[in-house]
Design an enzyme around this catalytic site. Structure first.
Site, PDB file in Angstrom:
ATOM      1  N   SER A 198      29.431  43.147  -7.040  1.00 15.69           N
ATOM      2  CA  SER A 198      30.723  42.656  -7.525  1.00 15.69           C
ATOM      3  C   SER A 198      31.170  43.545  -8.669  1.00 15.69           C
ATOM      4  CB  SER A 198      30.590  41.214  -8.022  1.00 15.69           C
ATOM      5  OG  SER A 198      31.737  40.818  -8.761  1.00 15.69           O
ATOM      6  N   TYR A 245      25.964  34.950 -12.781  1.00 13.00           N
ATOM      7  CA  TYR A 245      26.434  35.665 -11.595  1.00 13.00           C
ATOM      8  C   TYR A 245      26.496  37.165 -11.859  1.00 13.00           C
ATOM      9  CZ  TYR A 245      29.695  37.079  -7.867  1.00 13.00           C
ATOM     10  OH  TYR A 245      30.295  37.693  -6.798  1.00 13.00           O
ATOM     11  N   THR A 270      23.071  38.876 -11.940  1.00 13.37           N
ATOM     12  CA  THR A 270      22.449  39.106 -10.627  1.00 13.37           C
ATOM     13  C   THR A 270      23.150  40.240  -9.891  1.00 13.37           C
ATOM     14  OG1 THR A 270      23.838  37.413  -9.544  1.00 13.37           O
ATOM     15  CG2 THR A 270      21.710  36.701 -10.420  1.00 13.37           C
ATOM     16  N   LYS A 271      24.464  40.345 -10.042  1.00 13.67           N
ATOM     17  CA  LYS A 271      25.199  41.399  -9.343  1.00 13.67           C
ATOM     18  C   LYS A 271      24.921  42.767  -9.959  1.00 13.67           C
ATOM     19  CE  LYS A 271      27.047  38.899  -6.155  1.00 13.67           C
ATOM     20  NZ  LYS A 271      26.706  39.112  -4.734  1.00 13.67           N
ATOM     21  N   ILE A 275      38.603  38.980  -4.188  1.00 14.25           N
ATOM     22  CA  ILE A 275      38.837  38.896  -2.750  1.00 14.25           C
ATOM     23  C   ILE A 275      39.284  37.473  -2.396  1.00 14.25           C
ATOM     24  CG2 ILE A 275      37.844  39.283  -0.464  1.00 14.25           C
ATOM     25  CD1 ILE A 275      37.954  41.791  -2.249  1.00 14.25           C
TER      26      ILE A 275
END
Length: 244
Positions: free
Chosen positions: A139, A152, A155-156, A185
């Site tokens: 991401s 998040y 982790t990305k 997205i």
């Protein structure tokens, strides 16, 4: 084609679009899902109606044993997995001080641990055959960071490090490892932000719109193709210029 593609988290959104795109490029595809059985079966039905080979398999990617069974089933039904797309993930907004152990461990277990489990499940065959392709879905927040999405984003970012490190480690075995880092997205995952926020994000995007799942799927399909045969360890940012 006696080989297959496994796309984790592919019943909806980016994963669904990716499974469809790869199948239409000739790959037999295993559609992985956790909860959305009907959606996964719809993807399979669509592809079979087009004469493509596809199957659905329920597995929590955080469960190593379940992932290993999925890889075995895909190999037996469609052919050995030689293309892995690590797309399954969880996301959400939360202040850092409010992140519980359960939430933190779930993000790590699915977004990062899931990729590890899937790679380790399919790697023995790839190494023995000295060929294979792995595409991790990261991401832009893994590149830039994101307020209230710390777990998040962590982790990305880790998936990007995993991509680059594995690319170096597996290159002598002829296995390519690349990464796509989507921007904003238009999927169910971002719809929770609300239409006003989405309009603002579209306005912040230099190309003036949100991305589509197909925009990301095309990037994955490129990495999976022979056109990208000399590319490994790369991070392709599909974000409409958002973080340029």
């Amino acid at each position: 084609m006696n080989r297959s593609a496994l796309v984790t988290g592919s019943s909806r959104g980016i994963g669904r679009a990716t499974a469809l795109a790869l199948a239409r490029e000739g790959w037999p595809v295993c559609v992985n899902y956790l909860q959305h059985k009907e959606a996964a079966e719809e993807v399979v039905s669509t592809l079979r109606a087009e004469g493509r080979r596809a199957m659905a398999f329920q597995a929590d990617v955080a469960d190593r044993a379940a992932v290993e069974e999925m890889a075995r089933a895909a190999a037996e039904t469609l052919g050995p997995v030689e293309l892995l797309v690590n797309n399954a993930g969880v996301a959400g907004q939360c202040l850092f001080q409010d992140i519980t152990d359960e939430l933190w461990n779930r993000y790590l277990g699915v977004n990062l641990g899931g990729a590890r489990n899937a790679i380790q499940a399919v790697l023995p065959h790839m190494i023995s055959e000295k060929r294979g392709c792995i595409v991790n879905i990261s991401s832009i927040w893994g590149l830039r960071g994101a307020s209230c999405e710390t777990a998040y984003a962590c982790t990305k970012a880790a998936l990007i490090a995993l991509t680059r490190s594995l690319a170096l480690e597996l290159a002598p075995s002829g296995i390519r490892v690349n990464c796509v880092a989507p921007g904003v997205i238009d999927t169910d995952m971002v719809q929770v932000l609300g239409q006003e926020t989405l309009r603002e994000l579209a306005a912040e995007t230099p190309l003036g719109r949100l991305g589509t799942p197909e925009d990301v799927a095309h990037a994955v399909a490129f990495f999976a193709s022979e056109k990208a045969s000399f590319l490994t360890g790369q991070v392709l940012t599909a974000d409409g210029g958002f973080i340029v």
